[in-house]
Motif scaffolding. Structure first.
Motif, PDB file in Angstrom:
ATOM      1  N   HIS A  44       0.808  -1.219   0.000  1.00  0.00           N
ATOM      2  CA  HIS A  44       0.000   0.000   0.000  1.00  0.00           C
ATOM      3  C   HIS A  44       0.837   1.262   0.000  1.00  0.00           C
ATOM      4  O   HIS A  44       0.303   2.359   0.003  1.00  0.00           O
ATOM      5  CB  HIS A  44      -0.920  -0.003   1.216  1.00  0.00           C
ATOM      6  CG  HIS A  44      -0.192   0.131   2.519  1.00  0.00           C
ATOM      7  ND1 HIS A  44      -0.330   1.222   3.319  1.00  0.00           N
ATOM      8  CD2 HIS A  44       0.724  -0.669   3.117  1.00  0.00           C
ATOM      9  CE1 HIS A  44       0.471   1.080   4.379  1.00  0.00           C
ATOM     10  NE2 HIS A  44       1.112  -0.060   4.270  1.00  0.00           N
ATOM     11  N   THR A  45       2.140   1.151   0.028  1.00  0.00           N
ATOM     12  CA  THR A  45       2.950   2.352   0.048  1.00  0.00           C
ATOM     13  C   THR A  45       4.194   2.102  -0.785  1.00  0.00           C
ATOM     14  O   THR A  45       4.286   1.086  -1.467  1.00  0.00           O
ATOM     15  CB  THR A  45       3.291   2.760   1.493  1.00  0.00           C
ATOM     16  OG1 THR A  45       4.039   3.977   1.476  1.00  0.00           O
ATOM     17  CG2 THR A  45       4.117   1.695   2.203  1.00  0.00           C
ATOM     18  N   GLN A  46       5.138   3.058  -0.744  1.00  0.00           N
ATOM     19  CA  GLN A  46       6.314   2.892  -1.583  1.00  0.00           C
ATOM     20  C   GLN A  46       7.582   2.756  -0.759  1.00  0.00           C
ATOM     21  O   GLN A  46       7.593   2.991   0.434  1.00  0.00           O
ATOM     22  CB  GLN A  46       6.420   4.082  -2.530  1.00  0.00           C
ATOM     23  CG  GLN A  46       6.184   5.407  -1.840  1.00  0.00           C
ATOM     24  CD  GLN A  46       5.985   6.536  -2.828  1.00  0.00           C
ATOM     25  OE1 GLN A  46       6.676   6.599  -3.832  1.00  0.00           O
ATOM     26  NE2 GLN A  46       5.068   7.436  -2.536  1.00  0.00           N
ATOM     27  N   SER A  47       8.634   2.395  -1.453  1.00  0.00           N
ATOM     28  CA  SER A  47       9.928   2.228  -0.809  1.00  0.00           C
ATOM     29  C   SER A  47      10.458   3.579  -0.362  1.00  0.00           C
ATOM     30  O   SER A  47      10.223   4.587  -1.023  1.00  0.00           O
ATOM     31  CB  SER A  47      10.883   1.592  -1.814  1.00  0.00           C
ATOM     32  OG  SER A  47      12.207   1.731  -1.375  1.00  0.00           O
ATOM     33  N   PRO A  48      11.160   3.636   0.769  1.00  0.00           N
ATOM     34  CA  PRO A  48      11.815   4.897   1.149  1.00  0.00           C
ATOM     35  C   PRO A  48      12.802   5.309   0.048  1.00  0.00           C
ATOM     36  O   PRO A  48      13.248   4.473  -0.724  1.00  0.00           O
ATOM     37  CB  PRO A  48      12.547   4.541   2.444  1.00  0.00           C
ATOM     38  CG  PRO A  48      11.872   3.333   2.973  1.00  0.00           C
ATOM     39  CD  PRO A  48      11.379   2.586   1.775  1.00  0.00           C
ATOM     40  N   PRO A  49      13.153   6.607  -0.010  1.00  0.00           N
ATOM     41  CA  PRO A  49      14.037   7.068  -1.082  1.00  0.00           C
ATOM     42  C   PRO A  49      15.437   6.479  -0.963  1.00  0.00           C
ATOM     43  O   PRO A  49      15.843   6.056   0.113  1.00  0.00           O
ATOM     44  CB  PRO A  49      14.082   8.581  -0.876  1.00  0.00           C
ATOM     45  CG  PRO A  49      13.738   8.794   0.552  1.00  0.00           C
ATOM     46  CD  PRO A  49      12.803   7.694   0.918  1.00  0.00           C
ATOM     47  N   GLU A 101      26.150   9.021   2.148  1.00  0.00           N
ATOM     48  CA  GLU A 101      25.695   7.936   3.019  1.00  0.00           C
ATOM     49  C   GLU A 101      26.205   6.587   2.502  1.00  0.00           C
ATOM     50  O   GLU A 101      26.641   5.727   3.277  1.00  0.00           O
ATOM     51  CB  GLU A 101      24.162   7.957   3.060  1.00  0.00           C
ATOM     52  CG  GLU A 101      23.539   7.010   4.054  1.00  0.00           C
ATOM     53  CD  GLU A 101      23.769   7.441   5.492  1.00  0.00           C
ATOM     54  OE1 GLU A 101      24.126   8.616   5.713  1.00  0.00           O
ATOM     55  OE2 GLU A 101      23.615   6.600   6.386  1.00  0.00           O
ATOM     56  N   ARG A 115      20.669   5.011  11.823  1.00  0.00           N
ATOM     57  CA  ARG A 115      19.568   5.603  12.598  1.00  0.00           C
ATOM     58  C   ARG A 115      18.592   4.549  13.110  1.00  0.00           C
ATOM     59  O   ARG A 115      17.771   4.834  13.966  1.00  0.00           O
ATOM     60  CB  ARG A 115      18.747   6.539  11.711  1.00  0.00           C
ATOM     61  CG  ARG A 115      19.398   7.811  11.295  1.00  0.00           C
ATOM     62  CD  ARG A 115      18.464   8.448  10.274  1.00  0.00           C
ATOM     63  NE  ARG A 115      18.994   9.654   9.686  1.00  0.00           N
ATOM     64  CZ  ARG A 115      18.828  10.868  10.203  1.00  0.00           C
ATOM     65  NH1 ARG A 115      18.150  11.019  11.306  1.00  0.00           N
ATOM     66  NH2 ARG A 115      19.326  11.917   9.602  1.00  0.00           N
ATOM     67  N   SER A 116      18.662   3.380  12.530  1.00  0.00           N
ATOM     68  CA  SER A 116      17.650   2.373  12.846  1.00  0.00           C
ATOM     69  C   SER A 116      17.685   1.971  14.310  1.00  0.00           C
ATOM     70  O   SER A 116      18.753   1.760  14.879  1.00  0.00           O
ATOM     71  CB  SER A 116      17.876   1.127  11.987  1.00  0.00           C
ATOM     72  OG  SER A 116      17.038   0.090  12.439  1.00  0.00           O
ATOM     73  N   PRO A 117      16.516   1.861  14.940  1.00  0.00           N
ATOM     74  CA  PRO A 117      16.473   1.356  16.316  1.00  0.00           C
ATOM     75  C   PRO A 117      17.134  -0.019  16.418  1.00  0.00           C
ATOM     76  O   PRO A 117      17.742  -0.339  17.431  1.00  0.00           O
ATOM     77  CB  PRO A 117      14.978   1.267  16.615  1.00  0.00           C
ATOM     78  CG  PRO A 117      14.342   2.251  15.696  1.00  0.00           C
ATOM     79  CD  PRO A 117      15.183   2.244  14.448  1.00  0.00           C
ATOM     80  N   GLY A 159      25.221   0.594   7.867  1.00  0.00           N
ATOM     81  CA  GLY A 159      24.398   0.952   6.712  1.00  0.00           C
ATOM     82  C   GLY A 159      23.076   1.619   7.062  1.00  0.00           C
ATOM     83  O   GLY A 159      22.471   2.289   6.232  1.00  0.00           O
ATOM     84  N   VAL A 170      19.321   6.564  -0.478  1.00  0.00           N
ATOM     85  CA  VAL A 170      20.132   7.483   0.317  1.00  0.00           C
ATOM     86  C   VAL A 170      21.139   8.197  -0.576  1.00  0.00           C
ATOM     87  O   VAL A 170      21.439   7.747  -1.679  1.00  0.00           O
ATOM     88  CB  VAL A 170      20.873   6.748   1.457  1.00  0.00           C
ATOM     89  CG1 VAL A 170      19.869   6.164   2.421  1.00  0.00           C
ATOM     90  CG2 VAL A 170      21.787   5.678   0.906  1.00  0.00           C
TER      91      VAL A 170
END
Lengths: 177, 201
Positions: free
Chosen positions: A10-15, A21, A68-70, A65, A17
Protein backbone atom coordinates in the motif's frame (compact mmCIF):
# COMPACT_ATOMS: atom_id res chain seq x y z
CA UNK A 1 -9.51 -4.53 3.69
CA UNK A 2 -9.69 -8.03 2.35
CA UNK A 3 -7.08 -10.67 2.91
CA UNK A 4 -5.87 -10.66 -0.68
CA UNK A 5 -5.88 -6.88 -1.11
CA UNK A 6 -3.35 -6.66 1.72
CA UNK A 7 -0.90 -8.66 -0.39
CA UNK A 8 -0.68 -5.90 -2.99
CA UNK A 9 1.12 -3.55 -0.59
CA UNK A 10 0.00 0.00 0.00
CA UNK A 11 2.95 2.35 0.05
CA UNK A 12 6.31 2.89 -1.58
CA UNK A 13 9.93 2.23 -0.81
CA UNK A 14 11.82 4.90 1.15
CA UNK A 15 14.04 7.07 -1.08
CA UNK A 16 17.55 6.03 -2.03
CA UNK A 17 20.13 7.48 0.32
CA UNK A 18 22.63 10.10 -0.83
CA UNK A 19 26.11 9.37 -2.17
CA UNK A 20 27.77 10.44 1.10
CA UNK A 21 25.70 7.94 3.02
CA UNK A 22 26.56 5.17 0.59
CA UNK A 23 30.29 5.92 0.78
CA UNK A 24 30.40 6.02 4.58
CA UNK A 25 28.33 2.84 4.83
CA UNK A 26 31.04 1.21 2.70
CA UNK A 27 33.92 2.64 4.73
CA UNK A 28 32.36 1.71 8.07
CA UNK A 29 31.53 -1.84 7.13
CA UNK A 30 34.91 -2.37 5.49
CA UNK A 31 36.76 -1.33 8.64
CA UNK A 32 34.35 -3.03 11.06
CA UNK A 33 34.45 -6.34 9.26
CA UNK A 34 38.20 -6.08 8.73
CA UNK A 35 38.71 -5.79 12.48
CA UNK A 36 36.35 -8.64 13.31
CA UNK A 37 37.63 -10.89 10.53
CA UNK A 38 41.24 -10.26 11.48
CA UNK A 39 40.58 -11.29 15.05
CA UNK A 40 38.69 -14.34 13.91
CA UNK A 41 41.28 -15.53 11.43
CA UNK A 42 44.10 -14.95 13.89
CA UNK A 43 42.49 -16.38 17.00
CA UNK A 44 39.40 -18.39 16.17
CA UNK A 45 40.00 -20.03 12.84
CA UNK A 46 42.33 -22.63 14.34
CA UNK A 47 39.56 -23.44 16.81
CA UNK A 48 36.89 -23.76 14.13
CA UNK A 49 34.64 -20.93 15.23
CA UNK A 50 34.41 -19.20 11.89
CA UNK A 51 30.69 -19.59 11.33
CA UNK A 52 29.84 -16.81 13.76
CA UNK A 53 31.34 -14.22 11.41
CA UNK A 54 28.21 -14.62 9.26
CA UNK A 55 26.19 -13.16 12.09
CA UNK A 56 28.48 -10.12 12.23
CA UNK A 57 28.13 -9.59 8.47
CA UNK A 58 24.45 -9.10 9.09
CA UNK A 59 25.11 -6.72 11.99
CA UNK A 60 27.37 -4.68 9.72
CA UNK A 61 24.47 -3.92 7.39
CA UNK A 62 22.60 -2.35 10.27
CA UNK A 63 25.26 -0.57 12.29
CA UNK A 64 27.18 0.83 9.31
CA UNK A 65 24.40 0.95 6.71
CA UNK A 66 21.34 2.02 8.71
CA UNK A 67 22.83 3.89 11.64
CA UNK A 68 19.57 5.60 12.60
CA UNK A 69 17.65 2.37 12.85
CA UNK A 70 16.47 1.36 16.32
CA UNK A 71 17.63 -2.14 15.35
CA UNK A 72 21.18 -0.83 14.93
CA UNK A 73 21.63 0.86 18.29
CA UNK A 74 24.23 -0.35 20.83
CA UNK A 75 21.56 -1.70 23.15
CA UNK A 76 20.24 -3.83 20.32
CA UNK A 77 23.62 -4.82 18.92
CA UNK A 78 25.08 -5.95 22.25
CA UNK A 79 21.86 -7.08 23.91
CA UNK A 80 20.63 -8.90 20.83
CA UNK A 81 23.83 -10.86 20.32
CA UNK A 82 24.49 -11.66 23.99
CA UNK A 83 20.93 -12.72 24.85
CA UNK A 84 20.59 -14.73 21.65
CA UNK A 85 23.88 -16.48 22.36
CA UNK A 86 22.65 -17.48 25.83
CA UNK A 87 19.38 -18.68 24.33
CA UNK A 88 21.20 -20.65 21.62
CA UNK A 89 23.53 -22.45 24.03
CA UNK A 90 20.63 -23.19 26.37
CA UNK A 91 18.53 -24.58 23.53
CA UNK A 92 21.40 -26.87 22.56
CA UNK A 93 21.82 -28.04 26.15
CA UNK A 94 18.14 -28.85 26.56
CA UNK A 95 17.23 -30.11 23.11
CA UNK A 96 20.57 -31.17 21.63
CA UNK A 97 19.19 -34.63 20.95
CA UNK A 98 16.91 -33.16 18.30
CA UNK A 99 19.03 -30.62 16.43
CA UNK A 100 16.19 -29.50 14.16
CA UNK A 101 14.04 -28.68 17.16
CA UNK A 102 16.90 -27.04 19.05
CA UNK A 103 17.60 -24.82 16.01
CA UNK A 104 13.98 -23.72 15.68
CA UNK A 105 13.51 -23.12 19.40
CA UNK A 106 16.80 -21.22 19.64
CA UNK A 107 15.80 -18.69 16.96
CA UNK A 108 12.18 -18.35 18.10
CA UNK A 109 13.10 -17.92 21.76
CA UNK A 110 15.82 -15.42 20.82
CA UNK A 111 13.30 -13.28 18.92
CA UNK A 112 10.80 -13.42 21.78
CA UNK A 113 13.45 -12.52 24.35
CA UNK A 114 14.89 -9.69 22.23
CA UNK A 115 11.43 -8.23 21.73
CA UNK A 116 10.62 -8.46 25.41
CA UNK A 117 13.87 -6.73 26.38
CA UNK A 118 13.74 -4.08 23.63
CA UNK A 119 16.97 -5.42 22.14
CA UNK A 120 15.67 -6.70 18.81
CA UNK A 121 18.63 -7.15 16.47
CA UNK A 122 18.05 -9.40 13.43
CA UNK A 123 21.56 -10.94 13.40
CA UNK A 124 20.81 -12.20 16.90
CA UNK A 125 18.71 -14.89 15.23
CA UNK A 126 21.82 -16.12 13.43
CA UNK A 127 23.84 -15.98 16.64
CA UNK A 128 21.30 -18.20 18.40
CA UNK A 129 21.15 -20.56 15.43
CA UNK A 130 24.93 -20.90 15.12
CA UNK A 131 25.15 -22.00 18.77
CA UNK A 132 23.14 -25.04 17.65
CA UNK A 133 24.46 -25.71 14.13
CA UNK A 134 28.06 -24.51 14.70
CA UNK A 135 29.39 -28.02 15.15
CA UNK A 136 31.55 -29.68 17.75
CA UNK A 137 33.94 -26.78 18.32
CA UNK A 138 31.11 -24.34 19.13
CA UNK A 139 29.29 -26.91 21.25
CA UNK A 140 32.45 -27.45 23.29
CA UNK A 141 32.58 -23.78 24.21
CA UNK A 142 29.41 -24.00 26.26
CA UNK A 143 28.38 -20.65 27.67
CA UNK A 144 31.82 -19.26 26.88
CA UNK A 145 30.33 -18.83 23.38
CA UNK A 146 28.41 -15.85 24.80
CA UNK A 147 31.57 -13.92 25.63
CA UNK A 148 33.86 -15.21 22.95
CA UNK A 149 33.45 -15.09 20.00
CA UNK A 150 30.00 -13.41 20.27
CA UNK A 151 30.49 -10.72 22.93
CA UNK A 152 33.98 -9.80 21.81
CA UNK A 153 33.03 -9.56 18.14
CA UNK A 154 29.98 -7.39 18.86
CA UNK A 155 32.09 -5.09 21.06
CA UNK A 156 34.67 -4.61 18.32
CA UNK A 157 31.93 -3.87 15.79
CA UNK A 158 30.44 -1.33 18.21
CA UNK A 159 33.77 0.37 18.80
CA UNK A 160 34.37 0.79 15.06
CA UNK A 161 30.80 2.07 14.60
CA UNK A 162 31.32 4.73 17.27
CA UNK A 163 34.63 5.81 15.72
CA UNK A 164 33.56 5.84 12.06
CA UNK A 165 29.87 6.75 12.09
CA UNK A 166 30.52 10.05 13.85
CA UNK A 167 33.05 11.39 11.36
CA UNK A 168 30.67 12.65 8.62
CA UNK A 169 28.82 15.86 9.42
CA UNK A 170 25.39 14.40 8.67
CA UNK A 171 25.81 11.15 10.55
CA UNK A 172 25.70 10.40 14.23
CA UNK A 173 25.76 7.24 16.29
CA UNK A 174 24.17 6.11 18.46
CA UNK A 175 20.67 7.51 18.62
CA UNK A 176 20.46 6.13 22.18
CA UNK A 177 22.31 3.73 24.42
CA UNK B 1 -26.38 31.31 11.33
CA UNK B 2 -24.38 31.16 8.15
CA UNK B 3 -24.11 27.47 7.59
CA UNK B 4 -25.36 24.30 9.09
CA UNK B 5 -22.35 22.42 7.81
CA UNK B 6 -19.83 21.94 10.60
CA UNK B 7 -16.46 21.56 8.99
CA UNK B 8 -14.25 18.97 10.54
CA UNK B 9 -11.21 20.40 12.29
CA UNK B 10 -8.30 18.09 11.50
CA UNK B 11 -4.53 18.05 11.23
CA UNK B 12 -2.92 19.27 8.04
CA UNK B 13 -3.00 16.22 5.83
CA UNK B 14 0.58 15.44 4.87
CA UNK B 15 1.08 13.28 1.81
CA UNK B 16 3.45 10.41 1.29
CA UNK B 17 5.28 12.66 -1.16
CA UNK B 18 5.91 15.14 1.67
CA UNK B 19 7.26 12.33 3.81
CA UNK B 20 9.50 11.08 1.00
CA UNK B 21 10.93 14.56 0.46
CA UNK B 22 11.54 14.96 4.19
CA UNK B 23 13.30 11.60 4.35
CA UNK B 24 15.51 12.64 1.45
CA UNK B 25 16.33 15.95 3.13
CA UNK B 26 17.33 14.18 6.35
CA UNK B 27 19.78 11.87 4.56
CA UNK B 28 20.76 8.58 6.11
CA UNK B 29 18.67 5.45 5.88
CA UNK B 30 15.46 5.73 7.86
CA UNK B 31 13.88 2.33 8.13
CA UNK B 32 10.22 3.24 8.13
CA UNK B 33 7.88 3.30 5.17
CA UNK B 34 6.32 6.64 4.20
CA UNK B 35 2.87 5.27 5.01
CA UNK B 36 3.93 4.16 8.49
CA UNK B 37 5.51 7.52 9.16
CA UNK B 38 2.35 9.28 8.04
CA UNK B 39 0.31 7.19 10.43
CA UNK B 40 2.67 7.95 13.31
CA UNK B 41 2.46 11.65 12.45
CA UNK B 42 -1.31 11.71 12.30
CA UNK B 43 -1.80 9.94 15.60
CA UNK B 44 0.87 12.03 17.33
CA UNK B 45 -0.59 15.26 15.94
CA UNK B 46 -4.08 14.37 17.10
CA UNK B 47 -2.74 13.59 20.58
CA UNK B 48 -0.80 16.86 20.72
CA UNK B 49 -3.83 18.86 19.60
CA UNK B 50 -6.00 17.13 22.13
CA UNK B 51 -3.50 17.86 24.88
CA UNK B 52 -3.32 21.55 23.89
CA UNK B 53 -7.08 21.95 23.67
CA UNK B 54 -7.53 20.26 27.02
CA UNK B 55 -4.75 22.20 28.70
CA UNK B 56 -6.31 25.59 27.97
CA UNK B 57 -9.35 26.26 30.17
CA UNK B 58 -12.13 28.84 30.09
CA UNK B 59 -10.49 30.52 33.08
CA UNK B 60 -7.41 31.21 30.89
CA UNK B 61 -9.23 32.84 28.00
CA UNK B 62 -12.45 34.35 29.35
CA UNK B 63 -13.16 38.06 29.64
CA UNK B 64 -13.69 39.01 33.26
CA UNK B 65 -15.31 40.73 34.97
CA UNK B 66 -18.31 40.47 32.72
CA UNK B 67 -20.97 43.12 32.12
CA UNK B 68 -24.32 41.71 33.18
CA UNK B 69 -27.90 42.93 32.95
CA UNK B 70 -30.72 42.00 35.26
CA UNK B 71 -33.78 40.18 34.03
CA UNK B 72 -36.18 43.02 34.80
CA UNK B 73 -34.05 45.76 33.18
CA UNK B 74 -35.80 47.98 30.68
CA UNK B 75 -34.81 47.21 27.07
CA UNK B 76 -33.90 50.81 26.25
CA UNK B 77 -31.55 50.98 29.22
CA UNK B 78 -30.17 47.62 28.23
CA UNK B 79 -29.45 48.79 24.69
CA UNK B 80 -27.75 51.92 26.04
CA UNK B 81 -25.66 49.86 28.44
CA UNK B 82 -24.53 47.38 25.79
CA UNK B 83 -23.70 50.22 23.39
CA UNK B 84 -21.84 52.03 26.17
CA UNK B 85 -19.72 49.04 27.06
CA UNK B 86 -19.11 48.16 23.43
CA UNK B 87 -20.38 44.62 23.77
CA UNK B 88 -22.91 42.84 21.62
CA UNK B 89 -24.41 40.70 24.34
CA UNK B 90 -24.41 39.97 28.05
CA UNK B 91 -25.51 37.34 30.55
CA UNK B 92 -28.84 38.05 32.24
CA UNK B 93 -29.06 37.56 36.01
CA UNK B 94 -32.08 37.17 38.26
CA UNK B 95 -32.66 38.92 41.59
CA UNK B 96 -30.44 36.31 43.29
CA UNK B 97 -27.53 37.09 40.94
CA UNK B 98 -27.75 33.79 39.07
CA UNK B 99 -27.38 33.61 35.31
CA UNK B 100 -30.78 32.80 33.80
CA UNK B 101 -30.27 33.74 30.17
CA UNK B 102 -28.25 35.65 27.61
CA UNK B 103 -29.35 38.75 25.73
CA UNK B 104 -27.60 39.87 22.55
CA UNK B 105 -28.00 41.91 19.40
CA UNK B 106 -29.63 38.89 17.87
CA UNK B 107 -32.49 38.97 20.36
CA UNK B 108 -33.05 42.67 19.66
CA UNK B 109 -32.99 42.19 15.92
CA UNK B 110 -35.38 39.28 16.15
CA UNK B 111 -37.88 41.70 17.73
CA UNK B 112 -37.24 44.29 15.02
CA UNK B 113 -38.41 42.13 12.18
CA UNK B 114 -35.40 39.95 11.53
CA UNK B 115 -37.26 36.84 12.57
CA UNK B 116 -35.43 34.01 14.21
CA UNK B 117 -32.41 34.43 11.93
CA UNK B 118 -31.56 37.65 13.72
CA UNK B 119 -29.19 39.27 11.23
CA UNK B 120 -28.77 42.99 10.71
CA UNK B 121 -29.39 42.67 6.96
CA UNK B 122 -32.73 41.07 7.68
CA UNK B 123 -33.62 44.11 9.79
CA UNK B 124 -32.56 46.45 6.95
CA UNK B 125 -34.61 44.51 4.44
CA UNK B 126 -37.58 44.54 6.79
CA UNK B 127 -37.31 48.32 7.33
CA UNK B 128 -37.04 49.08 3.61
CA UNK B 129 -40.00 46.90 2.73
CA UNK B 130 -42.14 48.52 5.42
CA UNK B 131 -41.05 52.08 4.63
CA UNK B 132 -39.74 52.74 8.10
CA UNK B 133 -38.17 51.02 11.03
CA UNK B 134 -40.06 49.51 13.82
CA UNK B 135 -38.12 49.67 17.05
CA UNK B 136 -41.38 50.37 18.82
CA UNK B 137 -41.96 46.76 19.87
CA UNK B 138 -39.00 47.21 22.18
CA UNK B 139 -40.66 49.92 24.22
CA UNK B 140 -41.83 49.17 27.73
CA UNK B 141 -40.44 45.70 27.57
CA UNK B 142 -37.84 44.02 29.69
CA UNK B 143 -34.80 41.87 29.15
CA UNK B 144 -36.65 38.83 30.42
CA UNK B 145 -39.12 39.16 27.53
CA UNK B 146 -36.59 38.76 24.75
CA UNK B 147 -33.56 37.00 26.22
CA UNK B 148 -32.44 33.58 25.10
CA UNK B 149 -33.21 31.21 27.94
CA UNK B 150 -32.42 28.95 29.59
CA UNK B 151 -28.82 30.09 29.54
CA UNK B 152 -26.14 27.77 28.24
CA UNK B 153 -23.36 28.19 30.82
CA UNK B 154 -20.24 26.33 31.78
CA UNK B 155 -17.81 26.12 34.73
CA UNK B 156 -14.36 27.75 34.55
CA UNK B 157 -12.74 24.33 34.17
CA UNK B 158 -14.27 23.67 30.73
CA UNK B 159 -11.57 23.30 28.08
CA UNK B 160 -11.23 25.49 25.02
CA UNK B 161 -11.85 22.46 22.82
CA UNK B 162 -15.15 21.75 24.55
CA UNK B 163 -16.16 25.41 24.27
CA UNK B 164 -15.56 25.35 20.50
CA UNK B 165 -17.72 22.25 20.32
CA UNK B 166 -20.50 23.96 22.30
CA UNK B 167 -20.40 27.03 20.03
CA UNK B 168 -20.89 24.90 16.96
CA UNK B 169 -23.41 22.52 18.45
CA UNK B 170 -25.62 25.11 20.18
CA UNK B 171 -25.05 27.82 17.58
CA UNK B 172 -24.15 30.40 20.18
CA UNK B 173 -21.66 33.27 20.13
CA UNK B 174 -20.89 33.68 23.81
CA UNK B 175 -20.74 31.39 26.78
CA UNK B 176 -21.20 32.77 30.31
CA UNK B 177 -18.81 31.11 32.75
CA UNK B 178 -20.42 30.61 36.14
CA UNK B 179 -19.21 29.67 39.58
CA UNK B 180 -20.70 26.85 41.63
CA UNK B 181 -23.33 29.25 42.97
CA UNK B 182 -24.50 30.04 39.42
CA UNK B 183 -23.18 33.62 39.56
CA UNK B 184 -21.30 34.91 36.53
CA UNK B 185 -17.50 34.70 36.69
CA UNK B 186 -16.74 35.74 33.14
CA UNK B 187 -17.68 35.19 29.55
CA UNK B 188 -16.02 33.48 26.60
CA UNK B 189 -16.91 35.03 23.28
CA UNK B 190 -15.97 33.90 19.79
CA UNK B 191 -13.25 36.54 19.86
CA UNK B 192 -11.81 35.07 23.07
CA UNK B 193 -11.81 31.69 21.38
CA UNK B 194 -9.92 33.06 18.37
CA UNK B 195 -7.38 34.61 20.78
CA UNK B 196 -6.95 31.29 22.52
CA UNK B 197 -5.77 29.80 19.24
CA UNK B 198 -2.95 32.35 19.26
CA UNK B 199 -2.01 31.03 22.70
CA UNK B 200 -1.85 27.56 21.23
CA UNK B 201 0.72 28.85 18.76
Amino acid sequence: MTYFEKMRGHTQSPPRVGAVEIVWSGIGSLLGMAAVALIHFQMLDPLGHMLIIGSFGASAVLIYGAVRSPLAQPRNLMGGHLLSAVVGVTALRLLGGHPWLAAAVAVAAAIVLMHATKTLHPPGGATALIAVIGGESVHNLGYLYVLMPVGMGAAVMLLIALLINNIPKNRRYPEFW
Amino acid sequence: MTSSIIRECGPVDISEQDVLKAMKAMQGYIDITPADFKQVYQIAYALAKDRMLKALKAADVMSAPVHVVSVDMDLIQTAILLADKGVSGAPVIDAGGKVVGVVSEKDFMAEMGAGSGGSFMQVVAHCLKNKGCVALPLRNRRVGDIMTAPAITAPAEISVGEIAGLFMEKKINRLPIVGQDGRPAGIVTRLDLVNSYCMLG
